[in-house]
Design a protein around this motif. Sequence first.
Motif, mmCIF file in Angstrom:
data_model
loop_
_atom_site.group_PDB
_atom_site.id
_atom_site.type_symbol
_atom_site.label_atom_id
_atom_site.label_comp_id
_atom_site.label_asym_id
_atom_site.label_seq_id
_atom_site.Cartn_x
_atom_site.Cartn_y
_atom_site.Cartn_z
ATOM 1 N N PHE A 68 0.840 -1.202 0.000
ATOM 2 C CA PHE A 68 0.000 0.000 0.000
ATOM 3 C C PHE A 68 0.868 1.243 0.000
ATOM 4 O O PHE A 68 1.972 1.248 0.560
ATOM 5 N N SER A 69 0.344 2.309 -0.587
ATOM 6 C CA SER A 69 1.064 3.573 -0.609
ATOM 7 C C SER A 69 0.083 4.715 -0.388
ATOM 8 O O SER A 69 -0.938 4.804 -1.085
ATOM 9 N N VAL A 70 0.391 5.586 0.567
ATOM 10 C CA VAL A 70 -0.468 6.734 0.856
ATOM 11 C C VAL A 70 0.182 7.993 0.294
ATOM 12 O O VAL A 70 1.408 8.162 0.376
ATOM 13 N N SER A 71 -0.634 8.843 -0.313
ATOM 14 C CA SER A 71 -0.104 10.054 -0.913
ATOM 15 C C SER A 71 -1.145 11.161 -0.848
ATOM 16 O O SER A 71 -2.323 10.911 -0.597
ATOM 17 N N ARG A 72 -0.676 12.358 -1.105
ATOM 18 C CA ARG A 72 -1.571 13.517 -1.096
ATOM 19 C C ARG A 72 -1.536 14.183 -2.447
ATOM 20 O O ARG A 72 -0.485 14.329 -3.070
ATOM 21 N N ASP A 73 -2.695 14.611 -2.891
ATOM 22 C CA ASP A 73 -2.789 15.453 -4.079
ATOM 23 C C ASP A 73 -2.559 16.879 -3.608
ATOM 24 O O ASP A 73 -3.434 17.489 -2.997
ATOM 25 N N GLY A 74 -1.364 17.413 -3.900
ATOM 26 C CA GLY A 74 -0.997 18.708 -3.372
ATOM 27 C C GLY A 74 -1.883 19.840 -3.822
ATOM 28 O O GLY A 74 -2.018 20.859 -3.146
ATOM 29 N N ALA A 75 -2.506 19.664 -4.970
ATOM 30 C CA ALA A 75 -3.355 20.734 -5.493
ATOM 31 C C ALA A 75 -4.739 20.710 -4.858
ATOM 32 O O ALA A 75 -5.501 21.667 -5.001
ATOM 33 N N ARG A 76 -5.047 19.622 -4.183
ATOM 34 C CA ARG A 76 -6.359 19.474 -3.571
ATOM 35 C C ARG A 76 -6.172 18.918 -2.165
ATOM 36 O O ARG A 76 -5.142 18.353 -1.833
ATOM 37 N N ASP A 77 -7.188 19.042 -1.363
ATOM 38 C CA ASP A 77 -7.166 18.449 -0.014
ATOM 39 C C ASP A 77 -7.648 17.010 -0.114
ATOM 40 O O ASP A 77 -8.695 16.650 0.427
ATOM 41 N N THR A 78 -6.866 16.220 -0.813
ATOM 42 C CA THR A 78 -7.233 14.832 -1.094
ATOM 43 C C THR A 78 -6.076 13.918 -0.744
ATOM 44 O O THR A 78 -4.922 14.205 -1.080
ATOM 45 N N VAL A 79 -6.394 12.833 -0.078
ATOM 46 C CA VAL A 79 -5.420 11.801 0.235
ATOM 47 C C VAL A 79 -5.849 10.516 -0.458
ATOM 48 O O VAL A 79 -7.038 10.194 -0.493
ATOM 49 N N ARG A 80 -4.867 9.823 -1.013
ATOM 50 C CA ARG A 80 -5.169 8.582 -1.718
ATOM 51 C C ARG A 80 -4.439 7.413 -1.065
ATOM 52 O O ARG A 80 -3.367 7.576 -0.479
ATOM 53 N N LEU A 81 -5.029 6.246 -1.217
ATOM 54 C CA LEU A 81 -4.409 5.012 -0.755
ATOM 55 C C LEU A 81 -4.377 4.047 -1.924
ATOM 56 O O LEU A 81 -5.420 3.534 -2.339
ATOM 57 N N GLN A 82 -3.185 3.845 -2.478
ATOM 58 C CA GLN A 82 -3.008 2.889 -3.565
ATOM 59 C C GLN A 82 -2.754 1.531 -2.938
ATOM 60 O O GLN A 82 -1.791 1.373 -2.166
ATOM 61 N N MET A 83 -3.596 0.573 -3.272
ATOM 62 C CA MET A 83 -3.498 -0.761 -2.684
ATOM 63 C C MET A 83 -3.203 -1.771 -3.790
ATOM 64 O O MET A 83 -4.023 -1.963 -4.692
#
Length: 127
Positions: A68-83
């Motif tokens: 799994f990898s957690v990341s943030r979309d810097g242009a938006r207040d969005t966090v993603r979890l790639q599984m």
Amino acid sequence: QVELVESGGGLVQSGGSLRLSCDASGRTSSIYAMGWFRQAPGKEREFVAALSWTGGSTYYADSVKGRFSVSRDGARDTVRLQMNSLKPEDTARYFCVATRWALNSRAVVNTDHYDYWGRGTQVTVRA
């Protein structure tokens, strides 16, 4: 107040991939970090991953490290979890969380450390 809305859950075969997203709205300037917890039926809620917005430090549960990898979309207040390389034991409802407080390896796994919770999105991995 901060509102968190998750998306991206679904049904996938073992070994497959999914990407979860969490959109934060409201007073997002107060957020220090965001992350993910999960809860399977009959089990306690458990920490999955987290990301500090300041400095970008990441934390992962041992059970998901390397997959799994957690990341943030810097242009938006969005966090993603790639599984990736999903397993049947990853089946759970996944909850997005946010906190106004700094993370450390001890606090990050504690549900009480997080101020805001989303409603969750279901991930089902078929064997």
